[in-house]
Enzyme design. Structure first.
Site, short mmCIF file in Angstrom:
data_model
loop_
_atom_site.label_atom_id
_atom_site.label_comp_id
_atom_site.label_asym_id
_atom_site.label_seq_id
_atom_site.Cartn_x
_atom_site.Cartn_y
_atom_site.Cartn_z
N SER A 132 7.31 -16.17 8.07
CA SER A 132 7.76 -16.02 6.68
C SER A 132 6.94 -16.97 5.82
O SER A 132 6.94 -18.18 6.04
CB SER A 132 9.25 -16.36 6.62
OG SER A 132 9.70 -16.34 5.29
N LYS A 158 5.61 -11.91 6.53
CA LYS A 158 6.59 -11.64 5.46
C LYS A 158 6.23 -12.53 4.28
O LYS A 158 6.12 -13.75 4.42
CB LYS A 158 7.99 -11.95 5.99
CG LYS A 158 9.06 -12.20 4.95
CD LYS A 158 10.43 -12.19 5.61
CE LYS A 158 11.35 -13.28 5.07
NZ LYS A 158 12.64 -13.31 5.78
N LEU A 159 6.06 -11.89 3.12
CA LEU A 159 5.74 -12.64 1.91
C LEU A 159 7.00 -12.78 1.07
O LEU A 159 7.67 -11.79 0.77
CB LEU A 159 4.68 -11.91 1.08
CG LEU A 159 3.36 -11.57 1.76
CD1 LEU A 159 2.45 -10.83 0.77
CD2 LEU A 159 2.67 -12.84 2.27
N LYS A 160 7.29 -14.00 0.66
CA LYS A 160 8.38 -14.21 -0.29
C LYS A 160 7.88 -13.77 -1.66
O LYS A 160 6.75 -14.12 -2.04
CB LYS A 160 8.78 -15.69 -0.32
CG LYS A 160 9.44 -16.17 0.97
CD LYS A 160 10.83 -15.59 1.12
CE LYS A 160 11.60 -16.28 2.24
NZ LYS A 160 12.97 -15.73 2.38
N ASP A 186 10.18 -10.30 0.97
CA ASP A 186 11.57 -10.76 0.87
C ASP A 186 11.79 -11.34 -0.52
O ASP A 186 11.14 -12.32 -0.90
CB ASP A 186 11.85 -11.83 1.94
CG ASP A 186 13.31 -12.28 1.97
OD1 ASP A 186 14.12 -11.76 1.17
OD2 ASP A 186 13.64 -13.15 2.80
N ASN A 188 14.89 -12.35 -1.74
CA ASN A 188 16.07 -13.21 -1.83
C ASN A 188 16.86 -12.95 -3.10
O ASN A 188 17.19 -13.88 -3.86
CB ASN A 188 15.69 -14.69 -1.70
CG ASN A 188 15.28 -15.06 -0.28
OD1 ASN A 188 14.11 -15.31 0.00
ND2 ASN A 188 16.25 -15.06 0.63
N GLU A 211 13.06 -6.82 1.78
CA GLU A 211 14.29 -7.50 2.19
C GLU A 211 15.05 -8.00 0.96
O GLU A 211 14.45 -8.63 0.09
CB GLU A 211 13.89 -8.66 3.12
CG GLU A 211 15.04 -9.48 3.68
CD GLU A 211 14.51 -10.60 4.59
OE1 GLU A 211 13.32 -10.59 4.96
OE2 GLU A 211 15.31 -11.50 4.91
N ASP A 236 19.66 -8.73 3.98
CA ASP A 236 19.84 -10.05 4.60
C ASP A 236 21.16 -10.61 4.07
O ASP A 236 22.24 -10.41 4.66
CB ASP A 236 18.62 -10.92 4.26
CG ASP A 236 18.74 -12.37 4.70
OD1 ASP A 236 19.80 -12.78 5.17
OD2 ASP A 236 17.76 -13.15 4.56
N LYS A 260 21.13 -12.51 11.11
CA LYS A 260 21.11 -13.97 11.26
C LYS A 260 22.49 -14.38 11.75
O LYS A 260 23.48 -14.19 11.03
CB LYS A 260 20.85 -14.65 9.91
CG LYS A 260 19.46 -14.49 9.37
CD LYS A 260 19.33 -15.19 8.02
CE LYS A 260 17.93 -15.00 7.45
NZ LYS A 260 17.84 -15.47 6.05
N GLY A 288 15.58 -15.93 10.21
CA GLY A 288 15.55 -17.35 10.51
C GLY A 288 16.04 -18.14 9.31
O GLY A 288 16.07 -17.64 8.19
O1 OSB Z 1 15.74 -15.19 3.32
O2 OSB Z 1 15.04 -15.04 5.29
C1 OSB Z 1 15.35 -15.73 4.33
C2 OSB Z 1 14.63 -19.40 5.12
C3 OSB Z 1 15.72 -20.01 4.55
C4 OSB Z 1 16.65 -19.24 3.90
C5 OSB Z 1 16.48 -17.86 3.81
C6 OSB Z 1 15.39 -17.23 4.39
C7 OSB Z 1 14.44 -18.04 5.04
C8 OSB Z 1 13.21 -17.51 5.61
C9 OSB Z 1 12.53 -18.34 6.67
O3 OSB Z 1 12.66 -16.49 5.23
C10 OSB Z 1 12.62 -17.73 8.02
C11 OSB Z 1 12.23 -18.72 9.09
O4 OSB Z 1 11.05 -18.81 9.40
O5 OSB Z 1 13.12 -19.40 9.63
MG MG Z 2 15.74 -13.12 3.73
#
Ligand code: OSB
Ligand code: MG
Length: 367
Positions: A132, A158-160, A186, A188, A211, A236, A260, A288
């Protein structure tokens, strides 16, 4: 028999800041629950962040919920299964429950001398590893960082993304690294359904999925968005239980689920969601929360189940920390080995635990 529950607190720096649409993390505040038995003890890692920005849960709140409501429900005969049943009247607080459950599971599986992977029904000895990638300051940095991860063998990127930092990121990474790499994004929860037309531009880049584009409560918005774009929608934050998973699938709010354990109240619930998705042919992958080796070990066991057909966000220890709390997990040919000894298969290294504080000890009543 369960003798005591201990809370351990500490912190660990990340090797690089991790920026998402909701904030930037440079370190992790840590809470471990240790379940002390007669011969062994079990460890569980709390995935809650310092602030309630990924979800409404946060670390200090978990300390309170665990100490005040969850630990008093335990007795010497408690198991992970009995604890989850007994804790049903406590609403929400998934991450708190998951932490206690994980510690109890580790303890009982050590007593029974079986691995968490075997207990959950794993059929793999290693799992493909994705990474990520947080939001970077500029596109050059993004290309450099993605290039480094690909060179290390990560099989999926995975690109935020967030409004203002989305289509161009994907275009750049595709242009630089080609159409072959497995790529997903992702958000969020950073968009609204009014952004559907904008997000439709992602359809040109053959992404595995997008995501959590919209707020966690906006299932109807996800239904609408999923109708309008071709990129598969993965949830998620919205999926907090077997019930929400079933509802989201029935409504067609998503076609992929990120599981998760912390977010859904533990490994037992995570397994149920996996089983549901497997029975419906819905792909799942293991998300994660920047876990240390304690949480990572348990996630690897889960990710080894047959329904986890997409690479997860379980990266090597070195992607997160200069030195992990446990012996490090390493990536080899794009995969990480699933622990196969007893329980979660790892314990905190004494020299790392020396930097932690045991902040509470609760004796468990003898029945
Ligand atoms: O949205 O998946 C998520 C980390 C912290 C909170 C939310 C997310 C994440 C990650 C990191 O994307 C995933 C990892 O490498 O643990
Ligand atoms: Mg996520």
């Amino acid at each position: 028999m369960l003798r005591a529950i201990e809370l351990w607190r500490g912190g660990i720096a990340l090797v690089s800041p991790f920026r998402t649409s909701f904030g930037t993390d440079t370190s992790r505040d840590l809470l471990y629950v240790r379940a002390v038995g007669d011969e062994h003890s079990g460890w569980g890692e709390c995935v809650a962040g310092t602030e309630p920005n990924y979800s409404s849960e946060y670390l200090e709140n978990c300390v309170e919920v665990i100490s005040r409501f969850l630990v008093p429900m335990l007795c010497a005969d408690s198991t992970a299964q009995s604890f989850i049943a007994d804790a049903a009247p406590i609403r929400g607080n998934y991450m708190s429950k998951a932490t206690v459950e994980a510690a109890l599971l580790d303890l009982q599986l050590r007593d029974q001398k079986i691995s968490l992977a075997k207990f959950l029904g794993a059929n793999k000895t290693k799992v493909p590893s994705g990474v990520s990638v947080g939001i970077q300051n500029n596109l050059n940095n993004l290309v450099r960082v993605v290039g480094e991860y690909l060179a290390q063998g990560y099989v999926r990127v995975k690109l935020k993304i967030e409004p203002g930092s989305d289509i161009e990121l994907v275009r750049t990474v595709r242009k630089e690294f080609g159409d072959e790499i497995l790529l997903q994004v992702d958000a969020n929860a950073a968009y609204t359904v009014a952004d559907a037309k904008h997000l439709k531009q992602l359809d040109a880049f053959n992404l595995l999925l997008i995501e959590q584009p919209l707020p966690e409560d906006d299932l109807a918005g996800h239904v609408e968005l999923a109708r309008q774009i071709n990129t598969p929608v993965c949830l998620d934050e919205s999926i907090t239980s077997l019930d929400t998973a079933r509802g989201a699938l029935d409504l067609k709010a998503c076609s992929v689920i990120n599981i998760k354990p912390g977010r859904v109240g533990g490994y037992l619930e995570a397994k149920k969601i996996h089983d549901l998705c497997l029975s419906r042919g819905v792909p799942v992958w293991c998300g994660g929360m920047l876990e240390t080796g304690i949480g990572r070990a348990a996630n690897l066991a889960l990710a080894a189940l047959p329904g986890f057909t997409l690479p997860g966000d379980i990266s090597a220890s070195a992607r997160y920390f200069a030195r992990d709390i446990t012996p490090p997990f390493v990536i080899e040919s794009g995969h990480i080995e699933v622990p196969n000894t007893v329980g979660i298969g790892v314990e905190p290294l004494p020299e790392m635990l020396a930097n932690f504080k045991r902040t509470a000890v609760f004796e468990v009543a003898k029945n």
